[in-house]
Design a protein around this motif. Structure first.
Motif, short mmCIF file in Angstrom:
data_model
loop_
_atom_site.label_atom_id
_atom_site.label_comp_id
_atom_site.label_asym_id
_atom_site.label_seq_id
_atom_site.Cartn_x
_atom_site.Cartn_y
_atom_site.Cartn_z
N ARG A 92 5.60 6.82 18.71
CA ARG A 92 4.75 5.80 18.59
C ARG A 92 5.35 4.84 17.49
O ARG A 92 5.92 5.44 16.59
CB ARG A 92 3.31 6.18 18.11
CG ARG A 92 2.58 6.87 19.25
CD ARG A 92 1.17 7.47 18.72
NE ARG A 92 0.35 6.36 18.11
CZ ARG A 92 -1.22 6.69 18.12
NH1 ARG A 92 -1.66 7.78 18.35
NH2 ARG A 92 -1.98 5.53 17.48
N HIS B 123 3.06 1.19 26.17
CA HIS B 123 1.75 1.18 26.16
C HIS B 123 1.24 0.60 24.89
O HIS B 123 1.22 1.40 24.26
CB HIS B 123 0.92 2.48 26.65
CG HIS B 123 -0.54 2.21 26.67
ND1 HIS B 123 -1.35 3.10 26.14
CD2 HIS B 123 -1.26 1.32 27.52
CE1 HIS B 123 -2.51 2.54 26.53
NE2 HIS B 123 -2.43 1.60 27.43
N LEU C 70 -1.28 0.14 22.19
CA LEU C 70 -2.49 0.91 21.74
C LEU C 70 -3.28 -0.16 20.90
O LEU C 70 -4.52 0.28 20.82
CB LEU C 70 -1.93 2.06 20.93
CG LEU C 70 -1.14 3.00 21.73
CD1 LEU C 70 -0.62 4.10 20.63
CD2 LEU C 70 -1.94 3.53 22.77
N ASP C 71 -2.85 -1.06 20.06
CA ASP C 71 -3.49 -1.82 19.00
C ASP C 71 -2.64 -3.04 19.20
O ASP C 71 -1.65 -2.97 18.74
CB ASP C 71 -3.81 -1.06 18.07
CG ASP C 71 -5.13 -1.70 17.12
OD1 ASP C 71 -5.64 -2.57 17.84
OD2 ASP C 71 -5.15 -1.30 15.91
N THR D 170 -1.37 -7.18 19.33
CA THR D 170 -0.60 -7.80 20.49
C THR D 170 0.87 -7.55 19.94
O THR D 170 1.31 -7.85 18.90
CB THR D 170 -0.81 -9.44 20.38
OG1 THR D 170 -2.39 -9.51 20.90
CG2 THR D 170 0.06 -10.20 21.47
N ASP E 12 -1.22 -7.53 25.09
CA ASP E 12 -2.44 -7.31 24.17
C ASP E 12 -2.77 -5.85 24.47
O ASP E 12 -2.02 -5.13 25.32
CB ASP E 12 -3.65 -8.03 24.72
CG ASP E 12 -3.44 -9.75 24.31
OD1 ASP E 12 -2.80 -9.97 23.21
OD2 ASP E 12 -4.06 -10.44 25.12
N LYS E 13 -3.48 -5.35 23.79
CA LYS E 13 -3.94 -3.98 23.48
C LYS E 13 -4.42 -3.50 24.94
O LYS E 13 -5.16 -4.22 25.74
CB LYS E 13 -5.17 -3.84 22.65
CG LYS E 13 -5.90 -2.45 22.77
CD LYS E 13 -7.06 -2.39 21.65
CE LYS E 13 -7.64 -0.94 21.80
NZ LYS E 13 -8.79 -0.95 20.79
N GLY E 14 -3.79 -2.25 25.39
CA GLY E 14 -4.30 -1.87 26.69
C GLY E 14 -2.96 -2.11 27.76
O GLY E 14 -3.00 -1.75 28.76
N GLY E 15 -2.18 -3.06 27.39
CA GLY E 15 -1.24 -3.56 28.29
C GLY E 15 0.01 -2.49 28.44
O GLY E 15 0.16 -2.02 27.62
N LEU E 16 0.67 -2.51 29.37
CA LEU E 16 1.76 -1.83 29.94
C LEU E 16 3.07 -2.49 30.29
O LEU E 16 3.13 -3.66 30.72
CB LEU E 16 1.27 -0.85 30.99
CG LEU E 16 2.60 0.03 31.42
CD1 LEU E 16 2.56 1.28 30.36
CD2 LEU E 16 2.22 0.67 32.83
N PHE F 166 2.21 0.74 19.52
CA PHE F 166 2.46 0.93 20.94
C PHE F 166 2.85 2.59 20.94
O PHE F 166 3.44 3.39 19.91
CB PHE F 166 3.48 0.15 21.68
CG PHE F 166 4.83 0.25 21.33
CD1 PHE F 166 5.81 1.27 21.40
CD2 PHE F 166 5.39 -1.08 20.48
CE1 PHE F 166 6.98 1.42 21.15
CE2 PHE F 166 6.63 -1.11 20.16
CZ PHE F 166 7.54 0.13 20.53
#
Length: 157
Positions: free
Chosen positions: A43, A66, A68-69, A71, A84-88, A109
């Motif tokens: 991370r 990934h 996590l928080d 951008t 943004d958060k949640g993107g892969l 991330f």
């Protein structure tokens, strides 16, 4: 690579932390040893506007990120993309990439490199470089060892 890796559990308190300036940090989760070379995982938390790395590519591995928080901004083959958060983001071998937190706020991330390469020593050295304890030239002989091949200059945004 081992043909029969075993299950792996890494508890948060067991992960090594590498401090970076401004409150950033690497959390080193798996160095590919326990997974028999299948993957490496870490991370990265960065303060607002901080670069995570300069442009580079991997010859052997695919890298997955990934968010996590916050951008993250990714430079992917010359194209800057905010995620943004949640993107892969999935970066195949040979694709030049760089990343950093957006100027809007801190970001974090989770990253997976597969197949895995023992790279914890690399992240420790990056921490020393970021804290001003070593220069970039300390990595000159290690590009092939860690499958990190820099392209272009340090400034990319």
């Amino acid at each position: 690579m081992s043909r029969n890796p075993h299950a792996l559990v890494v508890h948060a308190q067991d992960a090594e932390e590498v401090a970076l300036p401004g409150g950033g940090r690497f959390r080193l989760l798996e160095d590919s040893r326990a997974t028999g070379g299948l993957l490496g995982a870490n991370r990265l938390a960065l303060p607002a506007g901080a670069d995570g790395t300069r442009p580079h590519h991997h010859r052997l591995s695919t890298e997955l990120f990934h968010v996590l928080d916050g951008t993250m901004e990714f430079l992917l083959d010359g194209v800057l993309t905010a995620v943004d958060k949640g993107g892969l983001v999935v970066v195949p071998p040979g694709t030049a990439h760089a990343f950093g937190a957006s100027a809007d706020g801190p970001a974090e991330f989770f990253a997976v490199l597969t197949p895995g390469i023992e790279r914890f020593a690399y992240f420790r050295q990056l921490g020393r470089i970021a804290r001003g304890e070593a220069g970039w030239d300390s990595m000159d002989e290690l590009h092939d060892t860690y499958d990190v091949h820099f392209v272009g200059g340090a400034q990319w945004r």
